[in-house]
Write a protein that holds these residues in place. Structure first.
Motif, PDB file in Angstrom:
ATOM      1  N   LEU A  57     143.853  99.647 109.562  1.00 26.35           N
ATOM      2  CA  LEU A  57     145.039  99.430 108.740  1.00 26.35           C
ATOM      3  C   LEU A  57     146.076 100.503 109.036  1.00 26.35           C
ATOM      4  CD1 LEU A  57     143.218  98.780 105.334  1.00 26.35           C
ATOM      5  CD2 LEU A  57     144.017  97.062 106.976  1.00 26.35           C
ATOM      6  N   ARG A  81     152.204  97.008 103.207  1.00 21.34           N
ATOM      7  CA  ARG A  81     151.875  95.996 104.204  1.00 21.34           C
ATOM      8  C   ARG A  81     150.719  95.168 103.673  1.00 21.34           C
ATOM      9  NH1 ARG A  81     152.740  95.781 110.077  1.00 21.34           N
ATOM     10  NH2 ARG A  81     153.898  97.661 109.635  1.00 21.34           N
ATOM     11  N   TYR A  83     147.845  92.354 104.905  1.00 22.43           N
ATOM     12  CA  TYR A  83     147.147  91.778 106.053  1.00 22.43           C
ATOM     13  C   TYR A  83     146.412  90.523 105.589  1.00 22.43           C
ATOM     14  CZ  TYR A  83     147.615  96.298 108.444  1.00 22.43           C
ATOM     15  OH  TYR A  83     148.095  97.438 109.041  1.00 22.43           O
ATOM     16  N   PRO A  92     142.490  90.210 111.899  1.00 18.20           N
ATOM     17  CA  PRO A  92     143.769  89.960 111.220  1.00 18.20           C
ATOM     18  C   PRO A  92     144.406  88.678 111.750  1.00 18.20           C
ATOM     19  CG  PRO A  92     143.730  92.148 112.242  1.00 18.20           C
ATOM     20  CD  PRO A  92     142.504  91.424 112.681  1.00 18.20           C
ATOM     21  N   TRP A  94     147.509  87.537 110.193  1.00 16.15           N
ATOM     22  CA  TRP A  94     148.937  87.806 110.053  1.00 16.15           C
ATOM     23  C   TRP A  94     149.145  89.058 109.212  1.00 16.15           C
ATOM     24  CZ3 TRP A  94     150.550  87.746 104.953  1.00 16.15           C
ATOM     25  CH2 TRP A  94     149.778  87.007 104.053  1.00 16.15           C
ATOM     26  N   THR A  95     150.348  89.614 109.283  1.00 12.80           N
ATOM     27  CA  THR A  95     150.734  90.742 108.445  1.00 12.80           C
ATOM     28  C   THR A  95     152.127  90.482 107.886  1.00 12.80           C
ATOM     29  OG1 THR A  95     151.743  92.014 110.238  1.00 12.80           O
ATOM     30  CG2 THR A  95     149.408  92.414 109.796  1.00 12.80           C
TER      31      THR A  95
END
Length: 190
Positions: A57, A81, A83, A92, A94-95
């Motif tokens: 992260l 942010r 995730y 992951p 998308w973020t």
């Protein structure tokens, strides 16, 4: 009487937080940012303690939510942010830059930051809509009577706004500024 552990797991790093999700049987462990392998989130099976994997992260894990309809774990960090993580592979998907996740429902994550609120598809992170509200979002979101209800402002100078969850349009309301805080949970479900 001594308790016998059902399972145990060595994490190779100091945990900073634990978040349990009954569905999909996942323990999300925040790995301390001071650790050589941190900051990260590690997923562990609640059934047998098997380590599923770890995702690095940008900052310490501050919270998680699970969206069953999309089978996506949402991990929120201290650096604003979010995730979207596949809970089996821990990859992951998308973020998004967001202060947090207000709530989730029907494959949608309702995110916020400052005075902006938006809806992202939990499966791929695509934005469905975005809107600006009159004041900073406090983070409290609820569903009530088919509306997305959220609190704006700071303690002592708060208001409540209702949005259409499908479009983000502000619903007409009789809400007014109040110096007295009223809980939003009465009559609402999350």
């Amino acid at each position: 009487m001594a308790l016998t552990p059902v399972w145990s797991v060595d994490l190779d790093a100091s945990p900073s937080s634990l978040h349990c999700h009954v569905t999909p049987g996942t323990l999300a462990v925040g790995i301390d940012q001071q650790e050589p392998t941190g900051p990260a989130v590690e997923l562990v099976s609640t059934a047998d303690g098997a380590r599923r994997g770890r995702t690095t992260l940008d900052e310490a894990l501050s919270g998680t939510e699970y969206c069953a309809s999309s089978d996506v774990l949402l991990a929120v960090t201290d650096q604003d942010r979010v995730y979207g993580i596949e809970p089996t592979t821990v990859e992951p998907i998308w973020t998004a830059e967001a202060t947090g996740v207000g709530t989730i429902g029907d494959g949608t994550a309702f995110l916020y930051g400052g005075r902006t609120v938006w809806a992202d598809d939990t499966g791929d992170g695509d934005q469905k809509w975005q809107t600006v509200v009159p004041d900073d979002v406090s983070g409290d979101f609820r569903y009530a009577d088919g509306r997305l209800v959220l609190r704006l402002g700071d303690r002592g100078d708060e208001s409540v706004v209702a949005l259409d969850p499908g479009t983000g349009r502000r619903e007409p309301s009789n809400s007014r500024r109040s110096t007295k805080s009223t809980p939003l949970t009465a009559g609402c479900s999350s």
